[in-house]
Write a protein that holds these residues in place. Structure first.
Motif, mmCIF file in Angstrom:
data_model
loop_
_atom_site.group_PDB
_atom_site.id
_atom_site.type_symbol
_atom_site.label_atom_id
_atom_site.label_comp_id
_atom_site.label_asym_id
_atom_site.label_seq_id
_atom_site.Cartn_x
_atom_site.Cartn_y
_atom_site.Cartn_z
ATOM 1 N N ASP A 124 21.268 44.320 70.617
ATOM 2 C CA ASP A 124 21.980 44.032 69.289
ATOM 3 C C ASP A 124 23.173 44.754 68.881
ATOM 4 O OD1 ASP A 124 20.574 46.329 68.990
ATOM 5 O OD2 ASP A 124 19.663 45.012 67.186
ATOM 6 N N CYS A 125 24.170 45.054 69.693
ATOM 7 C CA CYS A 125 24.971 46.251 69.396
ATOM 8 C C CYS A 125 26.114 45.451 69.110
ATOM 9 C CB CYS A 125 25.737 46.664 70.398
ATOM 10 S SG CYS A 125 27.239 48.249 70.459
ATOM 11 N N VAL A 126 26.604 45.703 68.206
ATOM 12 C CA VAL A 126 27.426 44.729 66.745
ATOM 13 C C VAL A 126 28.939 45.521 67.555
ATOM 14 C CG1 VAL A 126 26.440 44.177 65.249
ATOM 15 C CG2 VAL A 126 27.333 45.811 65.016
ATOM 16 N N HIS A 127 28.942 46.266 68.464
ATOM 17 C CA HIS A 127 29.799 47.417 68.741
ATOM 18 C C HIS A 127 31.346 48.449 67.553
ATOM 19 C CE1 HIS A 127 28.716 44.438 72.104
ATOM 20 N NE2 HIS A 127 29.094 43.301 71.079
ATOM 21 N N ASP A 128 30.768 49.040 67.117
ATOM 22 C CA ASP A 128 31.431 48.883 65.574
ATOM 23 C C ASP A 128 31.264 50.956 66.004
ATOM 24 O OD1 ASP A 128 32.324 49.855 63.267
ATOM 25 O OD2 ASP A 128 30.794 49.174 61.977
ATOM 26 N N ARG A 148 27.510 46.561 78.831
ATOM 27 C CA ARG A 148 26.633 47.257 79.031
ATOM 28 C C ARG A 148 26.658 47.974 78.055
ATOM 29 N NH1 ARG A 148 30.861 49.763 80.915
ATOM 30 N NH2 ARG A 148 32.374 48.177 80.756
ATOM 31 N N CYS A 149 26.578 47.621 76.890
ATOM 32 C CA CYS A 149 25.939 48.610 75.630
ATOM 33 C C CYS A 149 24.509 49.123 75.720
ATOM 34 C CB CYS A 149 26.181 47.506 74.399
ATOM 35 S SG CYS A 149 27.850 47.668 74.119
ATOM 36 N N ARG A 150 24.255 50.099 74.836
ATOM 37 C CA ARG A 150 23.253 50.477 75.504
ATOM 38 C C ARG A 150 21.681 49.448 74.166
ATOM 39 N NH1 ARG A 150 22.495 56.134 73.067
ATOM 40 N NH2 ARG A 150 23.601 56.159 74.279
ATOM 41 N N GLY A 197 26.285 54.971 72.794
ATOM 42 C CA GLY A 197 26.192 54.099 73.828
ATOM 43 C C GLY A 197 26.877 52.570 73.626
ATOM 44 N N CYS A 198 27.493 52.178 72.868
ATOM 45 C CA CYS A 198 28.498 51.519 72.909
ATOM 46 C C CYS A 198 29.760 51.449 74.055
ATOM 47 C CB CYS A 198 29.293 51.146 71.225
ATOM 48 S SG CYS A 198 30.349 49.565 71.734
ATOM 49 N N ALA A 199 29.935 49.986 74.580
ATOM 50 C CA ALA A 199 30.638 50.696 75.848
ATOM 51 C C ALA A 199 31.740 48.871 75.070
ATOM 52 C CB ALA A 199 29.804 49.584 77.051
ATOM 53 N N VAL A 200 31.987 48.787 74.680
ATOM 54 C CA VAL A 200 33.468 48.141 74.174
ATOM 55 C C VAL A 200 33.943 49.505 73.467
ATOM 56 C CG1 VAL A 200 34.055 46.880 72.115
ATOM 57 C CG2 VAL A 200 31.852 46.319 73.362
ATOM 58 N N GLN A 201 33.445 49.802 72.407
ATOM 59 C CA GLN A 201 34.022 51.275 71.854
ATOM 60 C C GLN A 201 34.613 52.377 72.902
ATOM 61 O OE1 GLN A 201 35.161 51.524 69.224
ATOM 62 N NE2 GLN A 201 34.316 50.104 68.140
HETATM 63 ZN ZN LIG Z 1 28.707 47.487 72.232
#
Ligand SMILES: [Zn+2]
Ligand SMILES: Nc1nc2c(ncn2[C@@H]2O[C@H](COP(=O)(O)OP(=O)(O)O)[C@@H](O)[C@H]2O)c(=O)[nH]1
Ligand SMILES: [Mg+2]
Length: 371
Positions: free
Chosen positions: A298-302, A293-295, A306-310
């Motif tokens: 290629d989001c590295v969740h840092d 669900r990240c925007r 729009g990072c859904a993990v963070q």
């Molecule tokens: Zn992310």
């Protein structure tokens, strides 16, 4: 692998060794194309150049040493414990004609620069990962074991062992273990009090093959003994004298009274995450679900917008340490895969050079012969 004979159908003599329609088909394919009369056998222990095999219904041949007919260069193709093989009698010996196609393997990564991966066990349906309740639990280790099992195609089941030793902390331990075991069932057991043994025994269905994984002292052997009601395995209390070790080598494919099989593999001290990243991703499927669900794809969740993990971490749904461990295992897995690819390339080059040299030598001999 859930097809098992019921009481109404006469049982096949190989059922007690874990024979399945899949194995039967693999054996038939080999046997029908062979000029020899072949028998199916199961490997209880790997041996240099061959295997200890188990054949049902053949007197005194329950543990027959067998030799491998063809020498392969790839050690991963050598028979390993749990393998089904096609064998034939030759004088006093059993010859392994073929190793049948495997399903569900446990593979140890080649650690040294030029070492090959080693198949520790084959045709494994379930792996019981044992983590002692009084020692942590070590969730990072659990995640490594889970990644290893998923990557090999077996189904992991987690056992929190020595439950009675955790005392008041038990609920907390169980919660922690469950939080990192998405997709795997968790059993809380004690070999000493009998807690949880019936529920676990119910999962040990006849004809299924199990491996127990866990650090030395985690209570694996005690658990097998407690579940089966027999002293099948040596436990930490028994001194490993010469006879004890001898017994162990001849008992690597244990039949539990309920009909399940346990492969007793050598202890896995170092757990390298396999180069097949699917195992790691499956272990962290809950984190992956957030990541989808990240925007940005290629989001590295840092620190991306729009990072859904963070966001999940901020909302307390995900432990930041679990994300850190996921990143770490993914990096390790990628590294191991690239190392594996490198090894395969080098092996190909070596074989090509050997072929080339053989051809040139043959040419030289031929020319010399004509002179
Ligand atoms: Zn992310
Ligand atoms: N208190 C307690 N001790 C256990 C339990 N299961 C195993 N142990 C002890 O833990 C030690 C290691 O057990 P063992 O089965 O040999 O572990 P393994 O190395 O994983 O096979 C032994 O001293 C066992 O008696 C349990 O349920 N409760
Ligand atoms: Mg043991």
């Amino acid at each position: 692998m859930t097809t098992h004979s019921t009481s109404s159908t006469p049982s096949h003599p190989l059922d007690s060794l874990g024979w399945t329609p899949r194995v039967e088909a693999a054996f038939d394919a080999v046997a029908l194309s062979s000029e020899h009369v072949l028998l199916p056998a199961r490997v209880s222990a790997a041996r240099r150049g061959g295997a200890e095999i188990r054949l049902p219904g053949i007197r005194d041949a329950a543990f027959a040493p067998a030799v491998r007919r063809a020498a392969h260069t790839d050690p991963a193709a050598a028979p390993c414990s749990g393998d089904w093989v096609a064998v034939r009698r030759s004088g006093d010996d059993w010859l392994v004609e073929a190793v049948l196609e495997r399903a569900g393997t446990l593979v140890r990564q080649g650690v040294a620069k030029d070492s090959h991966d080693q198949v520790l066990a084959a045709n494994v349906d379930y792996v019981l990962i044992c983590e002692a309740a009084d020692q942590g639990p070590n969730v990072g280790r659990l995640e490594r074991f889970l990644s290893l099992v998923w990557a090999g195609g077996a189904t992991p089941v987690v056992a929190i062992t020595k439950a009675e030793l955790a005392g008041d902390r038990l609920p907390e331990v169980v919660e922690l273990v469950e939080s990192v075991s998405s997709g795997a069932d968790v059993h809380t057991v004690s070999a000493h009090t009998g807690q949880g043994l019936e529920a676990l025994a119910a999962r040990l269905r006849p004809g299924t093959t199990w491996v127990l994984l866990g650090t030395s002292g985690a209570g694996k052997s005690s658990l097998v003994n407690a579940v089966s009601g027999h002293a099948l395995m040596d436990t930490g209390e028994i001194r490993h004298d010469k006879r004890g070790r001898h017994t162990t080598t001849h008992r690597q494919l244990l039949a539990l009274p309920g009909g399940a099989l346990v492969l007793d593999i050598p202890g896995v001290r170092r757990i390298d995450v396999p180069g097949d990243e699917s195992g790691v991703d499956r272990t962290f499927s809950d984190v992956l679900a957030h990541a989808e669900r990240c925007r940005f794809r290629d989001c590295v969740h840092d620190a991306e917008p729009g990072c859904a993990v963070q966001a999940a971490i901020d909302e307390g749904e995900l432990d930041a340490r679990r994300l850190a461990r996921w990143n770490r295992l993914r990096r390790e897995s990628e590294w191991n895969r690239s190392r594996g690819d490198h090894r395969v390339r080098e092996e190909r080059t070596r074989q090509w050079k050997a072929l080339d040299k053989a051809a040139r030598d043959a040419g030289r001999r031929k020319r010399g012969h004509h002179h």
